[in-house]
Enzyme design. Structure first.
Site, short mmCIF file in Angstrom:
data_model
loop_
_atom_site.label_atom_id
_atom_site.label_comp_id
_atom_site.label_asym_id
_atom_site.label_seq_id
_atom_site.Cartn_x
_atom_site.Cartn_y
_atom_site.Cartn_z
N ASN A 154 -45.35 31.23 26.98
CA ASN A 154 -45.54 31.34 28.43
C ASN A 154 -46.77 30.58 28.93
O ASN A 154 -46.81 30.17 30.08
CB ASN A 154 -45.64 32.83 28.79
CG ASN A 154 -46.19 33.04 30.18
OD1 ASN A 154 -45.49 32.89 31.17
ND2 ASN A 154 -47.48 33.36 30.27
N TYR A 172 -46.12 17.78 35.43
CA TYR A 172 -45.55 19.14 35.34
C TYR A 172 -44.04 19.07 35.21
O TYR A 172 -43.44 19.75 34.37
CB TYR A 172 -45.96 19.95 36.57
CG TYR A 172 -45.65 21.43 36.46
CD1 TYR A 172 -46.46 22.28 35.71
CD2 TYR A 172 -44.56 21.98 37.13
CE1 TYR A 172 -46.18 23.63 35.62
CE2 TYR A 172 -44.27 23.34 37.04
CZ TYR A 172 -45.09 24.17 36.29
OH TYR A 172 -44.81 25.52 36.20
N1 LIG Z 1 -46.39 31.04 39.08
C1 LIG Z 1 -45.36 30.24 39.34
O1 LIG Z 1 -44.96 30.02 40.49
C2 LIG Z 1 -44.63 29.59 38.19
C3 LIG Z 1 -43.41 28.94 38.48
C4 LIG Z 1 -42.72 28.33 37.44
C5 LIG Z 1 -43.22 28.39 36.15
N2 LIG Z 1 -44.41 29.01 35.90
C6 LIG Z 1 -44.88 29.01 34.52
O2 LIG Z 1 -45.18 30.33 34.14
C7 LIG Z 1 -46.19 30.31 33.12
C8 LIG Z 1 -47.27 31.31 33.45
O3 LIG Z 1 -47.86 30.94 34.66
P1 LIG Z 1 -48.62 31.95 35.65
O4 LIG Z 1 -48.18 31.60 37.01
O5 LIG Z 1 -48.51 33.33 35.15
O6 LIG Z 1 -50.11 31.39 35.48
P2 LIG Z 1 -51.52 32.09 35.18
O7 LIG Z 1 -52.52 31.01 35.38
O8 LIG Z 1 -51.64 33.36 35.95
O9 LIG Z 1 -51.40 32.46 33.64
C9 LIG Z 1 -51.39 31.49 32.64
C10 LIG Z 1 -52.14 32.01 31.45
O10 LIG Z 1 -52.06 31.03 30.43
C11 LIG Z 1 -53.33 30.91 29.83
N3 LIG Z 1 -53.48 29.58 29.24
C12 LIG Z 1 -53.53 28.40 29.89
N4 LIG Z 1 -53.73 27.41 29.02
C13 LIG Z 1 -53.79 27.97 27.79
C14 LIG Z 1 -53.98 27.46 26.48
N5 LIG Z 1 -54.20 26.16 26.26
N6 LIG Z 1 -53.96 28.32 25.43
C15 LIG Z 1 -53.77 29.66 25.65
N7 LIG Z 1 -53.61 30.19 26.86
C16 LIG Z 1 -53.62 29.36 27.92
C17 LIG Z 1 -54.33 31.17 30.94
O11 LIG Z 1 -55.61 31.57 30.44
C18 LIG Z 1 -53.63 32.28 31.73
O12 LIG Z 1 -54.01 33.55 31.25
C19 LIG Z 1 -46.66 28.86 33.03
O13 LIG Z 1 -46.02 28.22 31.93
C20 LIG Z 1 -46.18 28.24 34.32
O14 LIG Z 1 -45.96 26.86 34.24
C21 LIG Z 1 -45.12 29.61 36.90
#
Ligand SMILES: NC(=O)c1ccc[n+]([C@@H]2O[C@H](COP(=O)([O-])OP(=O)(O)OC[C@H]3O[C@@H](n4cnc5c(N)ncnc54)[C@H](O)[C@@H]3O)[C@@H](O)[C@H]2O)c1
Length: 253
Positions: free
Chosen positions: A90, A156
């Protein structure tokens, strides 16, 4: 019986946002949880909330781009719980909507490293365990940008298309060994990732959000976590290699 009774799940990026919600959702269904993130404060908070639910959980500080960290994550999981049943890839970052003409090497490399290489590293490390057990489930967090072309920046969009491709490849090549790999393609889920975007590419943002008026509504972290639960549980036992769009029909338009 709970839907993930006694299963062991590693969830990367579970110190925040969607990953944290998946950790809590899996825990409520009986799973033991490994909170893998590079944000220590986030890890501690998620582990604390899981312990309050009575869940067995450990936190491991991991940068998913780092091979040694990935090894440590898997080794510590096996040491604590004896095995691994579910890997949720994730952890991911945004590219601040940088369009192709404006993409910087720094952003391109960082996004590819975390969103693509990190997923590959996690999968590569758990596969030998899954193969030995003859079972295992992987859930990858893609994005609607992995299924459509114009809703994110270049890096992205490319990175999430790679996640969709890896998901199909793993399902195709390891399905015969009873390993499943599916992905989720969320649209807009308010989290720290979407709220804290900085240095946004104005042109990239403008072109990527042209169709936003056709999005009925944003989703919630728990709506995504419920899909991740379904994909990790036996209820989805005949689904392999799929990326499920979670966008309330946005991409159907
Ligand atoms: N929020 C949205 O609208 C959305 C939409 C589509 C996809 N996503 C995907 O969902 C996933 C989670 O996103 P989110 O919105 O919860 O973001 P978020 O920023 O709240 O959480 C992401 C987490 O990943 C951790 N992280 C980042 N880089 C890292 C690394 N190199 N090693 C270990 N941990 C790492 C961060 O510390 C954070 O805790 C991502 O892959 C994102 O691309 C999010």
């Amino acid at each position: 019986m709970a839907r993930l009774e006694n299963k062991v799940a590693i969830i990367t990026g579970s110190g925040s946002g969607i990953g944290k919600e998946i950790a809590i959702t899996y825990a409520k269904e009986g799973a033991n949880i490994v909170v893998a993130d590079f944000n220590e404060a986030g890890i501690q908070q998620t582990v604390k909330e899981l312990n309050e639910l009575g869940t067995k959980a450990i936190g491991v500080k991991v940068d998913v781009t780092n091979e040694e960290d990935i090894s440590k994550m898997v080794d510590e999981t096996v040491k604590a719980f004896g095995t691994i049943d579910i890997l949720v890839n994730n952890a991911g970052i945004s590219d601040n909507m940088q369009a192709a003409a404006n993409v910087t090497d720094d952003v391109w490399e960082r996004v590819m490293n975390i969103n693509v290489n990190g997923v590959m590293r996690g999968i590569r490390k758990v596969l030998p365990i899954f193969l030995e057990k003859g079972a295992g489930t992987i859930v990858n967090m893609a994005s609607i940008s992995g299924l459509t072309g114009g809703r994110g920046g270049l890096a992205y969009t490319a990175s999430k298309h790679a996640v969709v491709g890896m998901t199909k490849n793993i399902a195709s090549q390891y399905g015969p060994q009873n390993i499943r790999c599916n992905a989720i393609g969320p649209a807009h889920i308010p989290t720290p990732l979407t709220e804290n975007m900085a240095n946004i590419d104005t042109f990239g943002m403008e072109v990527a959000t042209r169709g936003v008026n056709t999005m009925v509504k944003p989703g919630t972290t728990s709506e995504i976590a419920n899909i991740a639960l379904f994909l990790a549980s036996e209820e989805s036992s005949y689904i392999n290699g799929v990326t499920l769009a979670a966008d309330f029909g946005w991409s159907a338009y």
